[in-house]
Design a protein around this motif. Structure first.
Motif, short mmCIF file in Angstrom:
data_model
loop_
_atom_site.label_atom_id
_atom_site.label_comp_id
_atom_site.label_asym_id
_atom_site.label_seq_id
_atom_site.Cartn_x
_atom_site.Cartn_y
_atom_site.Cartn_z
N ARG A 1 0.84 -1.21 0.00
CA ARG A 1 0.00 0.00 0.00
C ARG A 1 0.87 1.26 0.00
N HIS A 2 1.95 1.22 0.76
CA HIS A 2 2.90 2.35 0.77
C HIS A 2 3.46 2.55 -0.64
N ASN A 3 3.93 1.45 -1.24
CA ASN A 3 4.55 1.53 -2.56
C ASN A 3 3.56 2.03 -3.61
N SER A 4 2.33 1.52 -3.55
CA SER A 4 1.30 1.94 -4.49
C SER A 4 1.00 3.42 -4.34
N THR A 5 0.93 3.89 -3.10
CA THR A 5 0.62 5.31 -2.85
C THR A 5 1.72 6.21 -3.40
N VAL A 6 2.98 5.83 -3.18
CA VAL A 6 4.09 6.62 -3.71
C VAL A 6 4.06 6.64 -5.23
N ASN A 7 3.86 5.49 -5.85
CA ASN A 7 3.84 5.42 -7.32
C ASN A 7 2.70 6.25 -7.90
N ARG A 8 1.52 6.13 -7.29
CA ARG A 8 0.36 6.86 -7.81
C ARG A 8 0.55 8.37 -7.63
N TRP B 1 -7.50 11.61 -4.63
CA TRP B 1 -7.25 10.17 -4.67
C TRP B 1 -7.04 9.62 -3.26
N ILE B 2 -6.26 10.31 -2.44
CA ILE B 2 -6.03 9.87 -1.07
C ILE B 2 -7.34 9.95 -0.26
N SER B 3 -8.01 11.08 -0.37
CA SER B 3 -9.21 11.31 0.44
C SER B 3 -10.35 10.34 0.10
N SER B 4 -10.40 9.87 -1.14
CA SER B 4 -11.49 9.00 -1.56
C SER B 4 -11.32 7.57 -1.06
N GLY B 5 -10.14 7.25 -0.55
CA GLY B 5 -9.89 5.90 -0.08
C GLY B 5 -9.43 4.96 -1.17
N ALA B 6 -9.02 5.51 -2.31
CA ALA B 6 -8.60 4.68 -3.44
C ALA B 6 -7.30 3.93 -3.15
N ALA B 7 -6.59 4.34 -2.09
CA ALA B 7 -5.32 3.66 -1.76
C ALA B 7 -5.57 2.27 -1.19
#
Length: 206
Positions: free
Chosen positions: A70-77, A199-205
């Motif tokens: 999840r950390h990696n995905s968040t950084v990439n996105r 994207w962060i606020s919507s919970g897409a992570a």
């Protein structure tokens, strides 16, 4: 009468002296800060493994938290969104080093840098080169908030976002001062960064 004497006090002739051992209980041990040059020498001679996940913070070598999916995905996105948002007006550096001073070389998850023709070939970015730092925290939220954000403020980094992966929240820190950032909150005006925030606020992570 016979006066009481300290068990650590002795006299030779008329000269009194204190046993150096008596000072060890009250004098704290000295801490030796490592410089960035020391840090690189340790890597060159093999004290630090080439793949060691560490960073230098205020002269101390700090282990970095393992990167979960999840950390990696968040950084990439976020890096992808920011690259689209800023175009050629900034360089988006993901998980690279920055040089704050002679004793601190952290590796923020994302750094938004002023453009430079050599893309920072000759030296790591300095505080004046940095427009924005993003720290993504999954298991390191407290350390990032209490240590790294404060470190960036002391070195006059203009703006820091702290992304709480578990809480799906971005805290924006602005107006650096020696004691920290004077402005910190979750409110953003609509801007080119809006897709990242949404994207962060919507919970897409998740």
């Amino acid at each position: 009468s016979v006066g009481l004497r300290s068990p650590h006090a002795c006299s030779v002739g008329s000269t009194a002296y204190s046993d150096p051992m008596s000072q060890t209980a009250v004098d704290p041990p000295r801490r030796h800060r490592l410089s960035v040059a020391d840090y690189y020498r340790m890597a060159e001679v093999g004290i630090l493994a080439p793949d060691a996940r560490v960073e230098l913070i205020d002269g101390e070598i700090i282990d970095m938290a393992p990167i979960g999916s999840r950390h990696n995905s968040t950084v990439n996105r976020l890096a992808a969104i920011l690259r689209i948002a800023v175009g050629d007006s900034a360089i988006v550096q993901a998980q690279g080093s920055i040089s704050l001073d002679s004793y601190s070389e952290p590796e923020p998850d994302i750094a938004l840098l002023h453009p430079r023709a050599d893309f920072y070939w000759s030296a790591h970015p300095r505080p004046a080169d940095i427009q924005l730092i993003v720290e993504v925290a999954e298991s390191s939220l407290r350390f990032d908030r209490e240590v790294k954000v404060a470190l960036y403020a002391r070195h006059n980094v203009a703006e820091v976002w702290l992304v709480d992966v578990n809480g799906l929240r971005i805290t924006r820190h602005r107006k650096p001062a020696q004691g920290g950032y004077l402005l910190a909150g979750n409110r953003f005006r609509r801007s080119t960064f809006a897709p990242a925030i949404d994207w962060i606020s919507s919970g897409a992570a998740r």
